[in-house]
Design a protein around this motif. Structure first.
Motif, short mmCIF file in Angstrom:
data_model
loop_
_atom_site.label_atom_id
_atom_site.label_comp_id
_atom_site.label_asym_id
_atom_site.label_seq_id
_atom_site.Cartn_x
_atom_site.Cartn_y
_atom_site.Cartn_z
N HIS A 1 0.83 -1.20 0.00
CA HIS A 1 0.00 0.00 0.00
C HIS A 1 0.87 1.26 0.00
O HIS A 1 0.54 2.25 -0.68
CB HIS A 1 -0.92 0.01 1.22
N LEU B 1 -2.03 -5.79 -4.75
CA LEU B 1 -2.44 -5.40 -3.40
C LEU B 1 -3.57 -6.27 -2.89
O LEU B 1 -3.53 -6.75 -1.75
CB LEU B 1 -2.89 -3.93 -3.39
N LEU C 1 -7.24 2.21 0.88
CA LEU C 1 -7.01 2.67 -0.49
C LEU C 1 -8.11 3.62 -0.93
O LEU C 1 -7.85 4.62 -1.62
CB LEU C 1 -6.98 1.46 -1.42
#
Length: 518
Positions: free
Chosen positions: A340, A367, A505
């Motif tokens: 991340h 991810l 995110l």
């Protein structure tokens, strides 16, 4: 109905729930019968016997009726009685006190191992006859537990902990078979550890439906550290009188080791080909993680010391499993945070957030372990990896707009919720949708391909309960032979840590969008 209400994020085999409401409604705590390998006393605040199991004569040589309304002090050793009073004075209600009581009746003294339950309206005493235990000394107990603990500490995975736990408990107790079950989110139990005699059925890797251990039975594991049935071939013992005179209702035997067993469970044991069983809970963070289940082909009654040692071992096993799961979670979190951080740097250094997600040292697929991804933003749809056709993505976005909230939506069985997606199950049986602007149909979409799963059940789960024509009586299945189920339209499930990474995110992307616009 919102999308979150539609979501079912449990394990494989999502289209059926075997946690039977019918089985779970049986009031096991009100089974007002006991097993005959011990006797039960109910005392009032003055320690007078107000209720007693009818098998008192078998243990003490005096008819049960003769004990009623008599003070306990009339039958037990004076020094023990005074010690009991002192311990009761210091304990809170709801606690259990292990004790030794010597009863004097018919000119004889007989020693009992006692477990005393302190309840608000009465005192409940479970009594089992003491024996001259020669099988284990205190030193042997300590050495075996120390050895088992040492082996458990050397394990490297949850599966290896389960295997070693089963081996050590079998070695320590001589049960013919020891199984370690792990529950999934729908309370089906999978055998992840096994140690057995060669002539016992192999259950390793098999899954058993939740109805085998229904809700009421699972809840009782929080009240009692183990469940012992020395022999299924017993005649239940009634309490005398049947109604507790102190409460005017059945005595709650929830946390009594002597509580009798529902007939359907004894039938279940017979179908399994076992005569005796003992089970202990694996509790992690106040949740029932799994069960240690011990089976024996003949009658078997572990002594009090063995049971305590098994209780201690179950606690040690629970601690080791909890530590290993925490270790796995921390390792995954560190990996996700590293990816991340890299993705975040790309995001803020790129011309657009889509470029930052799709191109660079790492990307969105890495991810969240995706097989494909798409971004619907500003009237355009951009994709990477293996994804449904653009038109299908547009239709999926429209469906999300109608049903979704501003929260992240995820499912590992999208075709069960959105039937139109069956056409592209190979690309998107799993979906995670990160909203950017739901009203405008702007989402980050992550896809996972279909992963066909073969579930090995211990018998047909659809036949776990067989109702009689009256619709009230029922029987357990009589076969535990391998039953294979192929589960379609599912992907690898989403982990909590992956969903948390998606939420982080989302915040970063929203920040990037705001910067781009303003």
């Amino acid at each position: 109905m919102t999308m979150n209400n539609l979501t079912n994020n449990n394990g494989i085999g999502v289209d059926k729930n075997y946690d039977s409401d019918f089985c779970g409604s049986i009031p096991l705590h009100l089974i007002n019968l006991t097993q005959p390998h011990g006797m039960l006393l109910v005392l009032d605040s003055e320690l007078r016997i107000r209720q007693i199991s009818e098998n008192a004569a078998d243990h003490l040589g005096i008819p049960a009726e003769e004990f009623l309304e008599k003070p306990l002090a009339e039958y037990v050793n004076e020094a023990q009685y005074e010690e009991l009073l002192a311990k009761l004075e210091l304990r809170n209600q709801g606690e259990k006190i292990p004790f030794t009581l010597s009863f004097h009746t018919s000119g004889e003294e007989k020693q009992f191992t006692a477990l005393i339950h302190t309840e608000p309206a009465y005192l409940l005493i479970e009594l089992e006859e003491g024996a001259n235990y020669q099988s284990h000394t205190i030193t042997e107990f300590f050495q075996q537990i120390k050895y088992a603990t040492s082996r458990l500490k050397q394990t490297e995975s949850v599966e290896s902990i389960a295997r070693v736990a089963a081996e050590e408990i079998k070695r320590f107790t001589d049960f013919d078979k020891v199984l370690i079950y792990q529950f999934d989110k729908q309370w089906n139990g999978t055998v992840i550890g096994q140690a057995k005699e060669d002539d016992m059925s192999d259950f390793m890797g098999l899954r058993f439906p939740a109805s085998d251990i229904p809700k009421q039975a699972r809840e009782l594991y929080f009240k009692s550290p183990y469940r012992l049935i020395p022999t299924r071939d017993y005649t239940p013992v009634r309490l005398l009188p049947v109604i507790n005179p102190l409460t005017q209702r059945f005595t709650d035997l929830s946390d009594c080791n002597l509580r009798s067993v529902a007939g359907v469970h004894l039938e279940y044991m017979a179908n399994m080909g076992i005569m005796a069983s003992m089970s202990l809970p694996i509790i992690i963070e106040n949740k029932l993680w799994g069960i240690i289940s011990c089976h024996h082909k003949t009658a078997k009654n572990p002594d009090f010391e063995e049971r305590n040692a098994m209780e201690l071992l179950s606690s040690i096993i629970s601690s080791q499993l909890a530590a290993k799961e925490r270790e796995n979670v921390i390792s995954l979190q560190l990996t996700l945070r590293s990816k991340h951080a890299t993705l975040l740097e790309q995001l803020y250094n790129s011309n657009s957030f889509v470029d930052g997600l799709f191109h660079g040292e790492t990307n969105l697929q890495e991810l969240l372990s995706l097989t494909g991804a798409a971004v619907s933003y500003d009237g355009e749809i951009k994709t990477m990896g293996n994804t449904p056709p653009i038109q299908k993505v547009k239709e999926l976005v429209s469906w999300l707009r109608r049903n979704s909230t501003e929260q992240i939506f995820y499912t590992h069985h999208l075709p069960h919720l959105y039937p139109n997606s069956k056409d592209y199950k190979n690309e998107a049986s799993g979906l995670i949708a990160i909203p950017l602007n739901t009203e405008q149909g702007e989402f980050i979409l992550g896809f996972r391909e279909e992963t066909l799963q073969t579930v090995n059940w211990g018998g047909n789960p659809d036949q776990a309960i067989q109702l009689e024509p009256d619709g009230k009586k029922y029987h357990p299945r009589n076969s535990f032979a391998l039953y294979q189920e192929t589960v379609k339209f599912t992907s690898i499930p989403w982990l909590e840590e992956e969903v948390a990474a998606a939420e982080t995110l989302q915040n970063a992307v929203m920040g990037k969008i705001i910067r781009e616009k303003f």
